[in-house]
Motif scaffolding. Structure first.
Motif, PDB file in Angstrom:
ATOM      1  N   PRO A   1       0.730  -1.337  -0.051  1.00  0.00           N
ATOM      2  CA  PRO A   1      -0.163   0.138   0.136  1.00  0.00           C
ATOM      3  C   PRO A   1       0.875   1.345  -0.095  1.00  0.00           C
ATOM      4  CG  PRO A   1       0.269  -0.953   2.349  1.00  0.00           C
ATOM      5  CD  PRO A   1       0.763  -1.891   1.477  1.00  0.00           C
ATOM      6  N   GLY A   2       0.371   2.213  -0.653  1.00  0.00           N
ATOM      7  CA  GLY A   2       1.131   3.819  -0.706  1.00  0.00           C
ATOM      8  C   GLY A   2       2.591   3.561  -0.945  1.00  0.00           C
ATOM      9  N   ASP A   3       3.314   4.204  -0.331  1.00  0.00           N
ATOM     10  CA  ASP A   3       4.688   4.359  -0.490  1.00  0.00           C
ATOM     11  C   ASP A   3       5.690   3.119   0.218  1.00  0.00           C
ATOM     12  OD1 ASP A   3       4.683   6.347  -2.095  1.00  0.00           O
ATOM     13  OD2 ASP A   3       4.711   7.943  -0.609  1.00  0.00           O
ATOM     14  N   HIS A   4       4.882   2.199   1.030  1.00  0.00           N
ATOM     15  CA  HIS A   4       5.496   1.463   1.696  1.00  0.00           C
ATOM     16  C   HIS A   4       6.438   0.321   0.847  1.00  0.00           C
ATOM     17  CE1 HIS A   4       3.561   1.909   5.636  1.00  0.00           C
ATOM     18  NE2 HIS A   4       2.570   2.105   5.177  1.00  0.00           N
ATOM     19  N   HIS A   5       7.709   0.081   1.542  1.00  0.00           N
ATOM     20  CA  HIS A   5       8.495  -1.051   0.877  1.00  0.00           C
ATOM     21  C   HIS A   5       9.382  -1.466   2.199  1.00  0.00           C
ATOM     22  CE1 HIS A   5      10.604   2.739   0.412  1.00  0.00           C
ATOM     23  NE2 HIS A   5      11.670   2.297   0.268  1.00  0.00           N
ATOM     24  N   PHE A   6      10.104  -2.548   1.649  1.00  0.00           N
ATOM     25  CA  PHE A   6      10.857  -3.284   2.895  1.00  0.00           C
ATOM     26  C   PHE A   6      12.238  -3.681   2.465  1.00  0.00           C
ATOM     27  CE2 PHE A   6       6.274  -5.173   2.943  1.00  0.00           C
ATOM     28  CZ  PHE A   6       5.881  -4.094   3.822  1.00  0.00           C
TER      29      PHE A   6
ATOM     30  N   PRO B   1      28.076 -14.439   1.065  1.00  0.00           N
ATOM     31  CA  PRO B   1      28.336 -15.531   1.796  1.00  0.00           C
ATOM     32  C   PRO B   1      27.820 -15.808   3.326  1.00  0.00           C
ATOM     33  CG  PRO B   1      30.284 -14.313   1.491  1.00  0.00           C
ATOM     34  CD  PRO B   1      29.252 -13.940   0.735  1.00  0.00           C
ATOM     35  N   GLN B   2      27.719 -14.598   3.921  1.00  0.00           N
ATOM     36  CA  GLN B   2      26.932 -14.275   5.127  1.00  0.00           C
ATOM     37  C   GLN B   2      25.683 -13.894   5.253  1.00  0.00           C
ATOM     38  OE1 GLN B   2      28.859 -15.760   7.862  1.00  0.00           O
ATOM     39  NE2 GLN B   2      30.298 -16.598   6.429  1.00  0.00           N
ATOM     40  N   GLU B   3      25.404 -12.606   4.782  1.00  0.00           N
ATOM     41  CA  GLU B   3      24.167 -11.893   5.055  1.00  0.00           C
ATOM     42  C   GLU B   3      23.923 -11.488   3.476  1.00  0.00           C
ATOM     43  OE1 GLU B   3      23.167  -7.951   7.359  1.00  0.00           O
ATOM     44  OE2 GLU B   3      24.430  -9.292   8.267  1.00  0.00           O
ATOM     45  N   MET B   4      22.737 -11.030   3.453  1.00  0.00           N
ATOM     46  CA  MET B   4      22.071 -10.598   2.469  1.00  0.00           C
ATOM     47  C   MET B   4      20.841  -9.812   2.694  1.00  0.00           C
ATOM     48  SD  MET B   4      20.402 -12.620  -0.803  1.00  0.00           S
ATOM     49  CE  MET B   4      20.294 -12.081  -2.477  1.00  0.00           C
ATOM     50  N   THR B   5      20.600  -8.618   1.901  1.00  0.00           N
ATOM     51  CA  THR B   5      19.448  -7.611   2.202  1.00  0.00           C
ATOM     52  C   THR B   5      18.588  -7.489   0.935  1.00  0.00           C
ATOM     53  OG1 THR B   5      20.649  -6.433   3.792  1.00  0.00           O
ATOM     54  CG2 THR B   5      18.719  -5.340   2.776  1.00  0.00           C
ATOM     55  N   ILE B   6      17.322  -7.884   0.839  1.00  0.00           N
ATOM     56  CA  ILE B   6      16.633  -7.773  -0.416  1.00  0.00           C
ATOM     57  C   ILE B   6      15.685  -6.600  -0.122  1.00  0.00           C
ATOM     58  CG2 ILE B   6      16.935 -10.303  -0.870  1.00  0.00           C
ATOM     59  CD1 ILE B   6      14.038 -10.526   0.410  1.00  0.00           C
ATOM     60  N   VAL B   7      15.201  -6.090  -1.051  1.00  0.00           N
ATOM     61  CA  VAL B   7      14.142  -4.887  -1.313  1.00  0.00           C
ATOM     62  C   VAL B   7      12.888  -5.545  -1.860  1.00  0.00           C
ATOM     63  CG1 VAL B   7      13.675  -2.649  -1.864  1.00  0.00           C
ATOM     64  CG2 VAL B   7      16.075  -3.418  -1.428  1.00  0.00           C
ATOM     65  N   LEU B   8      11.811  -5.541  -1.223  1.00  0.00           N
ATOM     66  CA  LEU B   8      10.446  -5.762  -1.492  1.00  0.00           C
ATOM     67  C   LEU B   8      10.012  -4.356  -1.896  1.00  0.00           C
ATOM     68  CD1 LEU B   8       9.150  -8.707   0.606  1.00  0.00           C
ATOM     69  CD2 LEU B   8      10.503  -8.648  -1.565  1.00  0.00           C
ATOM     70  N   GLN B   9       9.955  -4.052  -3.251  1.00  0.00           N
ATOM     71  CA  GLN B   9       9.182  -2.777  -3.545  1.00  0.00           C
ATOM     72  C   GLN B   9       8.547  -2.900  -4.857  1.00  0.00           C
ATOM     73  OE1 GLN B   9      12.060   0.804  -3.538  1.00  0.00           O
ATOM     74  NE2 GLN B   9      10.446   2.160  -3.597  1.00  0.00           N
TER      75      GLN B   9
ATOM     76  N   PHE C   1       9.265 -17.443   4.359  1.00  0.00           N
ATOM     77  CA  PHE C   1       8.609 -16.803   3.181  1.00  0.00           C
ATOM     78  C   PHE C   1       9.544 -17.282   2.000  1.00  0.00           C
ATOM     79  CE2 PHE C   1      11.404 -13.439   4.454  1.00  0.00           C
ATOM     80  CZ  PHE C   1      11.834 -12.995   3.175  1.00  0.00           C
ATOM     81  N   GLU C   2       8.661 -17.148   0.681  1.00  0.00           N
ATOM     82  CA  GLU C   2       9.134 -17.300  -0.438  1.00  0.00           C
ATOM     83  C   GLU C   2       8.882 -16.305  -1.358  1.00  0.00           C
ATOM     84  OE1 GLU C   2      10.017 -21.039  -3.155  1.00  0.00           O
ATOM     85  OE2 GLU C   2       7.953 -20.794  -2.358  1.00  0.00           O
ATOM     86  N   VAL C   3      10.031 -15.661  -2.078  1.00  0.00           N
ATOM     87  CA  VAL C   3       9.606 -14.745  -3.030  1.00  0.00           C
ATOM     88  C   VAL C   3      10.745 -14.588  -4.112  1.00  0.00           C
ATOM     89  CG1 VAL C   3      11.437 -12.957  -1.951  1.00  0.00           C
ATOM     90  CG2 VAL C   3       9.538 -12.052  -3.118  1.00  0.00           C
TER      91      VAL C   3
END
Length: 190
Positions: free
Chosen positions: A33-38, A60-68, A81-83
């Motif tokens: 909704p709106g401008d929300h993103h994660f 190899p250790q950590e990852m950041t994903i963007v859901l927008q 969760f799967e995406v």
């Protein structure tokens, strides 16, 4: 001071992971909704995490994903969760247990949660871990088959090239190799 036998820290972590689960479930159902993103950060080495070998090598250790804007097939399960996301133009499917999440941030409203990965009272079910392991093995076997098939095609092409070169050499040597005949030799003469 008494020892915390109830483990409030773990209870709070689990409750906050439950909030992330509810947020993602709502987005999966209705969209963002709106401008929300994660921004969702997670440990790539945590039990149950399923990412491609290419991504494991890169993160190899950590990852950041963007859901927008560009994500698809967001599915929320009991424990993960799967995406679908695109990395460098290559579509990928990720499976991330909630217990692997290190951080959740929605910059549109400055909402952030931090987690201690693995610090949970909830164990991942064996069937989830086994399924992730089986998928990883199947992907590895598929990759090995593709490599073998590519090598076989290369070997077959090299063998065909060698055979062709030998045929040309034999014909040039005059050892009874085939000769080119014009179609005119078979036409009726009138």
């Amino acid at each position: 001071m008494s020892e915390d036998l109830l483990r409030y820290d773990i209870l709070i972590q689990d409750a906050l992971r439950g909030a992330v689960k509810k947020i993602l479930a709502e987005v999966g159902r209705t969209g963002l909704p709106g401008d929300h993103h994660f921004y969702i950060a997670f440990e790539t080495t945590a039990p149950g995490v399923k990412i491609s070998q290419r991504l494991k090598e890169r993160y190899p250790q950590e990852m950041t994903i963007v859901l927008q804007h560009q994500f698809w097939d967001l599915a929320i399960g009991e424990h993960a969760f799967e995406v679908g996301l695109s990395f460098g133009g290559v579509p990928e499917k990720l499976l991330v247990p909630f217990s692997a999440i290190k951080g959740f941030f929605d910059p549109s409203v400055q909402f952030a949660l931090e987690f201690d990965p693995g610090k949970t009272a909830e164990e991942l079910p064996e069937d989830l871990l086994e399924a992730v392991e089986e998928l990883a093995k199947a992907e590895q076997e598929t990759a090995e088959k593709v490599i073998k098939a590519d090598n076989k095609q290369d070997d077959d092409a090299a063998a065909a090239e060698d055979k062709s070169e030998k045929s040309e050499t034999s014909s040039e040597d005059g050892d009874g190799g085939g000769e080119v005949v014009s179609l005119d030799a078979f036409r009726k003469k009138t």
